[in-house]
Design an enzyme around this catalytic site. Sequence first.
Site, mmCIF file in Angstrom:
data_model
loop_
_atom_site.group_PDB
_atom_site.id
_atom_site.type_symbol
_atom_site.label_atom_id
_atom_site.label_comp_id
_atom_site.label_asym_id
_atom_site.label_seq_id
_atom_site.Cartn_x
_atom_site.Cartn_y
_atom_site.Cartn_z
ATOM 1 N N LYS A 291 0.893 -1.344 0.086
ATOM 2 C CA LYS A 291 0.055 -0.108 0.128
ATOM 3 C C LYS A 291 0.847 1.239 0.008
ATOM 4 O O LYS A 291 0.495 2.413 -0.684
ATOM 5 C CB LYS A 291 -0.970 -0.001 1.016
ATOM 6 C CG LYS A 291 -2.037 -0.998 1.055
ATOM 7 C CD LYS A 291 -3.033 -0.949 2.270
ATOM 8 C CE LYS A 291 -4.391 -2.083 1.832
ATOM 9 N NZ LYS A 291 -5.143 -1.571 2.821
ATOM 10 N N ASP B 135 -11.000 2.903 1.938
ATOM 11 C CA ASP B 135 -11.307 2.380 3.322
ATOM 12 C C ASP B 135 -12.010 3.089 3.932
ATOM 13 O O ASP B 135 -13.219 2.750 4.667
ATOM 14 C CB ASP B 135 -9.980 1.921 3.983
ATOM 15 C CG ASP B 135 -9.299 0.776 3.641
ATOM 16 O OD1 ASP B 135 -10.034 -0.254 3.061
ATOM 17 O OD2 ASP B 135 -8.226 0.268 3.939
HETATM 18 P P1 NAP Z 1 -2.093 -2.724 11.051
HETATM 19 O O1 NAP Z 1 -1.733 -1.546 10.211
HETATM 20 O O2 NAP Z 1 -1.114 -3.948 11.106
HETATM 21 O O3 NAP Z 1 -2.396 -2.553 12.400
HETATM 22 C C1 NAP Z 1 -2.736 -3.362 13.463
HETATM 23 C C2 NAP Z 1 -3.250 -2.596 14.762
HETATM 24 O O4 NAP Z 1 -3.666 -3.813 15.856
HETATM 25 C C3 NAP Z 1 -2.164 -1.899 15.336
HETATM 26 O O5 NAP Z 1 -2.911 -0.791 16.040
HETATM 27 C C4 NAP Z 1 -1.818 -2.678 16.526
HETATM 28 O O6 NAP Z 1 -1.090 -2.035 17.545
HETATM 29 C C5 NAP Z 1 -2.975 -3.535 17.063
HETATM 30 N N1 NAP Z 1 -2.673 -4.896 17.573
HETATM 31 C C6 NAP Z 1 -1.956 -5.684 17.017
HETATM 32 N N2 NAP Z 1 -1.781 -6.821 17.965
HETATM 33 C C7 NAP Z 1 -2.111 -6.254 19.223
HETATM 34 C C8 NAP Z 1 -1.880 -6.829 20.234
HETATM 35 N N3 NAP Z 1 -1.502 -8.124 20.713
HETATM 36 N N4 NAP Z 1 -2.210 -5.914 21.435
HETATM 37 C C9 NAP Z 1 -2.699 -4.755 21.038
HETATM 38 N N5 NAP Z 1 -2.778 -4.036 20.040
HETATM 39 C C10 NAP Z 1 -2.359 -4.871 18.897
HETATM 40 O O7 NAP Z 1 -3.425 -3.352 10.424
HETATM 41 P P2 NAP Z 1 -4.536 -2.738 9.800
HETATM 42 O O8 NAP Z 1 -4.603 -2.851 8.290
HETATM 43 O O9 NAP Z 1 -4.878 -1.457 10.508
HETATM 44 O O10 NAP Z 1 -5.793 -3.723 9.969
HETATM 45 C C11 NAP Z 1 -6.449 -3.953 11.347
HETATM 46 C C12 NAP Z 1 -7.581 -4.992 11.253
HETATM 47 O O11 NAP Z 1 -8.584 -4.395 10.795
HETATM 48 C C13 NAP Z 1 -7.132 -6.306 10.832
HETATM 49 O O12 NAP Z 1 -7.760 -7.133 11.778
HETATM 50 C C14 NAP Z 1 -7.749 -6.003 9.506
HETATM 51 O O13 NAP Z 1 -8.229 -7.450 8.822
HETATM 52 C C15 NAP Z 1 -9.162 -5.165 9.511
HETATM 53 N N6 NAP Z 1 -9.584 -4.293 8.454
HETATM 54 C C16 NAP Z 1 -10.760 -4.685 8.050
HETATM 55 C C17 NAP Z 1 -11.062 -3.963 6.885
HETATM 56 C C18 NAP Z 1 -12.733 -4.006 6.605
HETATM 57 O O14 NAP Z 1 -12.828 -3.663 5.312
HETATM 58 N N7 NAP Z 1 -13.503 -4.635 7.199
HETATM 59 C C19 NAP Z 1 -10.486 -3.053 6.331
HETATM 60 C C20 NAP Z 1 -9.136 -2.938 6.789
HETATM 61 C C21 NAP Z 1 -8.666 -3.508 8.129
HETATM 62 P P3 NAP Z 1 0.510 -1.806 17.571
HETATM 63 O O15 NAP Z 1 0.521 -0.355 16.943
HETATM 64 O O16 NAP Z 1 0.620 -1.585 19.166
HETATM 65 O O17 NAP Z 1 1.332 -2.786 17.102
#
Ligand code: NAP
Length: 283
Positions: free
Chosen positions: A69, A105
């Site tokens: 991305k 998004d």
């Molecule tokens: P990302 O950039 O990797 O961010 C992950 C987030 O989760 C960060 O804020 C991270 O915190 C937190 N996290 C991960 N493990 C953790 C833990 N053990 N304890 C506390 N916080 C934790 O991922 P993303 O792209 O933003 O996506 C996040 C979620 O949204 C995913 O599950 C994805 O599948 C979902 N999503 C859904 C859609 C949809 O269309 N429904 C679209 C996009 C994303 P840290 O910064 O502390 O690591």
Amino acid sequence: MSASERRAGIIGWPVTHSRSPIMHGYWLRKYAIAGSYERIPIAPENFSIEFRALHDHGFVGANVTIPHKQAAMACCDELDPLAKRLGAVNTVVIKDGCFYGSNTDGFGFMENLRLGVPDWKPQSGPAVIIGAGGAARAVAAVLNDTGVKEIHLFNRTRARADQVATDLGGAIIPGDWARLNASLGSCALLVNCSSLGMTGQPPLEISLQSLPLSAFVSDLVYTPLCTPLLAAAHARGNPTIDGLGMLLHQARPGFAAWFGIMPEVDDALRNLLLADIEKAEGR
Ligand code: NAP
């Protein structure tokens, strides 16, 4: 180029598990468009060359997923202002050799919210966002742009929450992870944008005790569809909205730009995706 010659697809590495081909394939069939939507695996080391070569191969655009991305953003000729602010591109339109990058998004989140819980209004009150990754940035930006006056953002790594507030500004107020439960007393919209609660990830530890019963609760995680957060919110009477709708709606602008029809999200499409999620979950 006629619609029947148009090629689009999803760029990622790996890209085998993407659900985008299911959505776009459904719409191509529904609207009787003879174009194609393909998986486009590109290894990170070849990204810029293979990405720019899509034009020579007849592609009119593509979606972009992990881990490309940011790289896609750097390789586009033009960016929409939102993609620039978010620092990530998930949709590319190629026209006359020019690569135009955008990020849909936030659109997907807002459409899902607007249609799923029409009673929610930006004036309903403060929002609380959990997470500070790419998804959280998109949700924070769109809520800010829609006019929500207070957006509290909690993330395990506080520095990332601070960075979101610095980059997006406006109504975004970063807070300490330990203060999450205490922040819920005046919350009108709670959104989990972290990966916590997703199948294979740790659970989201949260107490909804002080959350007003009128607050809307949304989870971006859609595997499982009914996350523990949504189950707990539903059990105490809060209106909830699952993450599948956002996935479906964020795909619509790309399809419209490539194939000329703004597609609809209907029950048949949602059921197709649900069946695929259940299959992947082994149910
Ligand atoms: P990302 O950039 O990797 O961010 C992950 C987030 O989760 C960060 O804020 C991270 O915190 C937190 N996290 C991960 N493990 C953790 C833990 N053990 N304890 C506390 N916080 C934790 O991922 P993303 O792209 O933003 O996506 C996040 C979620 O949204 C995913 O599950 C994805 O599948 C979902 N999503 C859904 C859609 C949809 O269309 N429904 C679209 C996009 C994303 P840290 O910064 O502390 O690591």
